[in-house]
Design a protein around this motif. Structure first.
Motif, PDB file in Angstrom:
ATOM      1  N   HIS A 222      -1.901  13.439   4.369  1.00  0.00           N
ATOM      2  CA  HIS A 222      -1.423  12.609   5.481  1.00  0.00           C
ATOM      3  C   HIS A 222      -1.001  11.256   4.927  1.00  0.00           C
ATOM      4  O   HIS A 222      -1.757  10.613   4.199  1.00  0.00           O
ATOM      5  CB  HIS A 222      -2.512  12.426   6.539  1.00  0.00           C
ATOM      6  N   ASN A 223       0.207  10.825   5.281  1.00  0.00           N
ATOM      7  CA  ASN A 223       0.740   9.551   4.809  1.00  0.00           C
ATOM      8  C   ASN A 223       0.680   8.510   5.929  1.00  0.00           C
ATOM      9  O   ASN A 223       1.473   8.565   6.857  1.00  0.00           O
ATOM     10  CB  ASN A 223       2.190   9.733   4.342  1.00  0.00           C
ATOM     11  N   PRO A 224      -0.235   7.531   5.851  1.00  0.00           N
ATOM     12  CA  PRO A 224      -0.331   6.511   6.904  1.00  0.00           C
ATOM     13  C   PRO A 224       0.585   5.309   6.662  1.00  0.00           C
ATOM     14  O   PRO A 224       0.617   4.398   7.476  1.00  0.00           O
ATOM     15  CB  PRO A 224      -1.800   6.088   6.829  1.00  0.00           C
ATOM     16  N   TYR A 225       1.327   5.295   5.555  1.00  0.00           N
ATOM     17  CA  TYR A 225       2.120   4.134   5.175  1.00  0.00           C
ATOM     18  C   TYR A 225       3.600   4.335   5.493  1.00  0.00           C
ATOM     19  O   TYR A 225       4.070   5.452   5.645  1.00  0.00           O
ATOM     20  CB  TYR A 225       1.924   3.835   3.685  1.00  0.00           C
TER      21      TYR A 225
ATOM     22  N   LEU B 281       0.844  -1.185   0.000  1.00  0.00           N
ATOM     23  CA  LEU B 281       0.000   0.000   0.000  1.00  0.00           C
ATOM     24  C   LEU B 281       0.879   1.235   0.000  1.00  0.00           C
ATOM     25  O   LEU B 281       1.931   1.268   0.635  1.00  0.00           O
ATOM     26  CB  LEU B 281      -0.920  -0.011   1.208  1.00  0.00           C
ATOM     27  N   PHE B 282       0.471   2.258  -0.741  1.00  0.00           N
ATOM     28  CA  PHE B 282       1.281   3.454  -0.887  1.00  0.00           C
ATOM     29  C   PHE B 282       0.374   4.637  -1.185  1.00  0.00           C
ATOM     30  O   PHE B 282      -0.659   4.501  -1.809  1.00  0.00           O
ATOM     31  CB  PHE B 282       2.275   3.269  -2.040  1.00  0.00           C
ATOM     32  N   GLY B 283       0.788   5.800  -0.785  1.00  0.00           N
ATOM     33  CA  GLY B 283       0.114   7.034  -1.170  1.00  0.00           C
ATOM     34  C   GLY B 283      -0.528   7.752  -0.012  1.00  0.00           C
ATOM     35  O   GLY B 283      -1.290   7.175   0.758  1.00  0.00           O
ATOM     36  N   ALA B 284      -0.198   9.023   0.094  1.00  0.00           N
ATOM     37  CA  ALA B 284      -0.794   9.863   1.130  1.00  0.00           C
ATOM     38  C   ALA B 284      -2.254  10.150   0.777  1.00  0.00           C
ATOM     39  O   ALA B 284      -2.620  10.230  -0.391  1.00  0.00           O
ATOM     40  CB  ALA B 284      -0.013  11.166   1.260  1.00  0.00           C
ATOM     41  N   ASP B 285      -3.073  10.300   1.796  1.00  0.00           N
ATOM     42  CA  ASP B 285      -4.477  10.656   1.621  1.00  0.00           C
ATOM     43  C   ASP B 285      -4.560  12.182   1.670  1.00  0.00           C
ATOM     44  O   ASP B 285      -4.140  12.793   2.650  1.00  0.00           O
ATOM     45  CB  ASP B 285      -5.306  10.031   2.735  1.00  0.00           C
ATOM     46  N   CYS B 286      -5.082  12.798   0.604  1.00  0.00           N
ATOM     47  CA  CYS B 286      -5.087  14.260   0.500  1.00  0.00           C
ATOM     48  C   CYS B 286      -6.508  14.817   0.436  1.00  0.00           C
ATOM     49  O   CYS B 286      -7.380  14.233  -0.200  1.00  0.00           O
ATOM     50  CB  CYS B 286      -4.318  14.699  -0.744  1.00  0.00           C
ATOM     51  N   ARG B 287      -6.701  15.962   1.102  1.00  0.00           N
ATOM     52  CA  ARG B 287      -7.961  16.708   1.052  1.00  0.00           C
ATOM     53  C   ARG B 287      -7.648  18.100   0.526  1.00  0.00           C
ATOM     54  O   ARG B 287      -6.708  18.742   0.998  1.00  0.00           O
ATOM     55  CB  ARG B 287      -8.570  16.811   2.444  1.00  0.00           C
TER      56      ARG B 287
ATOM     57  N   GLN C  11       6.296   4.014   3.659  1.00  0.00           N
ATOM     58  CA  GLN C  11       7.173   4.514   2.597  1.00  0.00           C
ATOM     59  C   GLN C  11       6.903   6.002   2.355  1.00  0.00           C
ATOM     60  O   GLN C  11       5.757   6.442   2.344  1.00  0.00           O
ATOM     61  CB  GLN C  11       6.940   3.729   1.316  1.00  0.00           C
ATOM     62  N   THR C  12       7.960   6.777   2.133  1.00  0.00           N
ATOM     63  CA  THR C  12       7.832   8.216   1.904  1.00  0.00           C
ATOM     64  C   THR C  12       7.155   8.486   0.568  1.00  0.00           C
ATOM     65  O   THR C  12       7.452   7.855  -0.434  1.00  0.00           O
ATOM     66  CB  THR C  12       9.218   8.881   1.937  1.00  0.00           C
ATOM     67  N   ASP C  13       6.231   9.447   0.563  1.00  0.00           N
ATOM     68  CA  ASP C  13       5.481   9.848  -0.629  1.00  0.00           C
ATOM     69  C   ASP C  13       5.795  11.322  -0.905  1.00  0.00           C
ATOM     70  O   ASP C  13       5.650  12.160  -0.030  1.00  0.00           O
ATOM     71  CB  ASP C  13       3.984   9.654  -0.369  1.00  0.00           C
ATOM     72  N   ALA C  14       6.237  11.611  -2.123  1.00  0.00           N
ATOM     73  CA  ALA C  14       6.481  13.002  -2.516  1.00  0.00           C
ATOM     74  C   ALA C  14       5.207  13.512  -3.180  1.00  0.00           C
ATOM     75  O   ALA C  14       4.846  13.073  -4.268  1.00  0.00           O
ATOM     76  CB  ALA C  14       7.663  13.098  -3.460  1.00  0.00           C
ATOM     77  N   VAL C  15       4.499  14.424  -2.512  1.00  0.00           N
ATOM     78  CA  VAL C  15       3.244  14.953  -3.037  1.00  0.00           C
ATOM     79  C   VAL C  15       3.485  16.329  -3.636  1.00  0.00           C
ATOM     80  O   VAL C  15       4.340  17.083  -3.178  1.00  0.00           O
ATOM     81  CB  VAL C  15       2.155  15.027  -1.940  1.00  0.00           C
ATOM     82  N   SER C  16       2.713  16.635  -4.673  1.00  0.00           N
ATOM     83  CA  SER C  16       2.847  17.919  -5.350  1.00  0.00           C
ATOM     84  C   SER C  16       1.454  18.433  -5.711  1.00  0.00           C
ATOM     85  O   SER C  16       0.607  17.675  -6.185  1.00  0.00           O
ATOM     86  CB  SER C  16       3.696  17.743  -6.609  1.00  0.00           C
ATOM     87  N   LEU C  17       1.229  19.724  -5.484  1.00  0.00           N
ATOM     88  CA  LEU C  17      -0.062  20.360  -5.765  1.00  0.00           C
ATOM     89  C   LEU C  17      -0.046  20.958  -7.172  1.00  0.00           C
ATOM     90  O   LEU C  17       0.905  21.641  -7.560  1.00  0.00           O
ATOM     91  CB  LEU C  17      -0.336  21.463  -4.740  1.00  0.00           C
TER      92      LEU C  17
ATOM     93  N   SER D  59      -9.470  23.681 -11.716  1.00  0.00           N
ATOM     94  CA  SER D  59      -9.318  22.340 -11.134  1.00  0.00           C
ATOM     95  C   SER D  59      -8.037  22.262 -10.307  1.00  0.00           C
ATOM     96  O   SER D  59      -7.112  23.051 -10.489  1.00  0.00           O
ATOM     97  CB  SER D  59      -9.316  21.263 -12.220  1.00  0.00           C
ATOM     98  N   VAL D  60      -8.035  21.279  -9.420  1.00  0.00           N
ATOM     99  CA  VAL D  60      -6.901  21.046  -8.526  1.00  0.00           C
ATOM    100  C   VAL D  60      -6.678  19.546  -8.442  1.00  0.00           C
ATOM    101  O   VAL D  60      -7.636  18.780  -8.380  1.00  0.00           O
ATOM    102  CB  VAL D  60      -7.212  21.591  -7.108  1.00  0.00           C
ATOM    103  N   TRP D  61      -5.415  19.112  -8.435  1.00  0.00           N
ATOM    104  CA  TRP D  61      -5.115  17.714  -8.212  1.00  0.00           C
ATOM    105  C   TRP D  61      -3.752  17.580  -7.551  1.00  0.00           C
ATOM    106  O   TRP D  61      -2.943  18.504  -7.564  1.00  0.00           O
ATOM    107  CB  TRP D  61      -5.214  16.883  -9.493  1.00  0.00           C
ATOM    108  N   ILE D  62      -3.541  16.411  -6.967  1.00  0.00           N
ATOM    109  CA  ILE D  62      -2.306  16.093  -6.256  1.00  0.00           C
ATOM    110  C   ILE D  62      -1.627  14.938  -6.978  1.00  0.00           C
ATOM    111  O   ILE D  62      -2.282  13.946  -7.295  1.00  0.00           O
ATOM    112  CB  ILE D  62      -2.589  15.683  -4.790  1.00  0.00           C
ATOM    113  N   SER D  63      -0.322  15.060  -7.216  1.00  0.00           N
ATOM    114  CA  SER D  63       0.420  13.939  -7.787  1.00  0.00           C
ATOM    115  C   SER D  63       1.274  13.299  -6.685  1.00  0.00           C
ATOM    116  O   SER D  63       1.676  13.956  -5.734  1.00  0.00           O
ATOM    117  CB  SER D  63       1.296  14.390  -8.962  1.00  0.00           C
ATOM    118  N   HIS D  64       1.540  11.990  -6.836  1.00  0.00           N
ATOM    119  CA  HIS D  64       2.281  11.218  -5.847  1.00  0.00           C
ATOM    120  C   HIS D  64       3.473  10.555  -6.538  1.00  0.00           C
ATOM    121  O   HIS D  64       3.376  10.121  -7.684  1.00  0.00           O
ATOM    122  CB  HIS D  64       1.399  10.111  -5.240  1.00  0.00           C
ATOM    123  N   GLN D  65       4.575  10.487  -5.804  1.00  0.00           N
ATOM    124  CA  GLN D  65       5.773   9.846  -6.326  1.00  0.00           C
ATOM    125  C   GLN D  65       6.480   9.125  -5.185  1.00  0.00           C
ATOM    126  O   GLN D  65       6.667   9.688  -4.108  1.00  0.00           O
ATOM    127  CB  GLN D  65       6.705  10.893  -6.936  1.00  0.00           C
TER     128      GLN D  65
END
Length: 115
Positions: A59-62, A40-46, A64-70, A107-113
Motif C-alpha cells: 500500500h502506497n500512502p504517499y 517521504l517515499f515507499g509503499a508499505d508491504c506485508r 509519488q508513484t512507487d514501482a514495487v517488485s517481488l 527468503s522474500v523481499w520487495i524492491s522499490h523504485q
C-alpha cells in the motif's frame, strides 16, 4: 482628552510589541543553508509465505508513484529464484504480488523504485 488616551494606548501597544525578545519573534522553521528534509517515499508491504506460495500486499500512502517488485529465493539449489516485474503503485493504491517455488521458500523481499 479622548484622542490623547487612544493615542497613548496605541503608543504603549507598539512599544510592547517592539520590545519583545528575539526568540518571541516569528521566524522560518528551516535554517538558512540547510537542505530541506527528503520527501517521504515507499509503499508499505506485508508478505506471507504459505508452503511454497508467496503473497505480498503493498500500500502506497504517499503522493509519488512507487514501482514495487517481488523477489523470491527458493531453498533448493535446483529450484529457480524469481524476480517479479515492477508494478506501479500509485498514491493511496494497494497492489497484490504473488510468487512461488516448487519446494520451500528461503527468503522474500520487495524492491522499490521511484517513478
Amino acid at each position: 482628552m479622548r484622542l490623547f488616551r487612544s493615542l497613548a494606548s496605541a503608543a504603549v501597544a507598539v512599544a510592547l510589541v517592539m520590545s519583545l525578545p528575539y526568540e518571541a519573534m516569528p521566524h522560518t522553521r528551516v535554517a538558512p543553508g540547510k537542505p530541506p528534509s527528503p520527501q517521504l517515499f515507499g509503499a508499505d508491504c506485508r508478505t506471507r509465505i504459505t508452503g511454497s506460495h508467496v503473497t505480498a500486499y503493498c500500500h502506497n500512502p504517499y503522493p509519488q508513484t512507487d514501482a514495487v517488485s517481488l523477489h523470491v529465493e527458493c531453498a533448493r539449489w535446483w529450484d529457480l529464484d524469481t524476480d517479479g516485474t515492477p508494478v506501479d503503485t500509485g498514491p493511496a493504491m494497494t497492489v497484490r504480488l504473488t510468487g512461488r517455488c516448487w519446494e520451500e521458500v528461503r527468503s522474500v523481499w520487495i524492491s522499490h523504485q521511484k517513478r
